[in-house]
Motif scaffolding. Structure first.
Motif: not given
Length: 233
Positions: A181-210
């Motif tokens: 199967t094309p890799c885009s189908d598999i990547i897109q299935a996990y990309a949304d959750d991965a971006l939200h996870f990375v964004g949440g962790i990054s947002l948490f650490f940004s508050f520790t920086e401030i």
């Protein structure tokens, strides 16, 4: 009768001295914990956490490259560079906190604030990205590195990005049976959750920086009352 009056007077003076000593101790405790000592301890603990996180990033990247889990040198080098940068910033902040050095604390506060702005912007972009923008970024990233393509094809057991071409080579196990199967189908299935996870962790650490910026600013303008009150640096 006279002895009783003397005893009462002595007890009253002793009680006043104990009350005065307790007030002095309480005032010193509040001044220490709410001021210089507390700010110094909090800043040291925060930078020690940053040191451990940076060493963890460097170690994981080197471990992945050593065992062949990541074949892309650019990805490994980027993770190590970010870890090394965080390590240097943490060491500067730690030395500034221990020595109460005004120049080190100023540069630490400035750099950490710039990192906060960058990281906060990236985390908000990860959380607010749309599906169309996400697919476009995935395709750009896919076409940018052949080594990353091979890693994804082997780990996800897929071939190509949008459409499988059996006339070309592919490192996936499904390619021999031509049932990939094309890799885009598999990547897109996990990309949304991965971006939200990375964004949440990054947002948490940004508050520790401030938080680190605020602690450095507060600690930088405090004096150590245990030493010479006129000594600021």
């Amino acid at each position: 009768m006279l002895d009783n009056l003397k005893l009462q007077s002595t007890c009253l003076k002793l009680e006043q001295r104990v009350t005065f000593a307790g007030q002095v101790y309480a005032r010193y405790f509040i001044m220490a914990c709410g001021g210089f000592v507390c700010s110094k301890t909090s800043l040291c603990i925060l930078n020690l956490i940053y040191v451990m996180v940076s060493l963890l990033m460097i170690g994981v990247a080197a471990w992945g490259k050593w065992f062949g889990l990541v074949s892309s040198f650019s990805v490994m080098a980027a993770v190590i560079a970010v870890g090394f940068f965080l390590f240097i910033v943490a060491i500067v902040g730690l030395c500034g906190a221990v020595k109460h050095h005004q120049v080190l604390l100023f540069f630490y506060m400035l750099v950490l604030f710039l990192v906060f702005i960058l990281q906060f912007s990236v985390s908000c972009a990860c959380l607010a990205i749309s599906k169309e923008q996400q697919n476009l970024l995935l395709e750009i990233g896919w076409n940018k590195s052949e080594s990353m393509q091979k890693d994804l094809e082997r780990s996800l057991d897929c071939c190509d990005f949008l459409q499988v071409n059996y006339n070309e080579s592919c490192d996936a196990a499904c390619f021999k049976e031509q049932k990939c199967t094309p890799c885009s189908d598999i990547i897109q299935a996990y990309a949304d959750d991965a971006l939200h996870f990375v964004g949440g962790i990054s947002l948490f650490f940004s508050f520790t920086e401030i938080l680190g910026v605020w602690l450095a600013y507060r600690y930088r303008n405090l004096k150590d009352h245990r030493q010479n009150p006129s000594a600021f640096i």
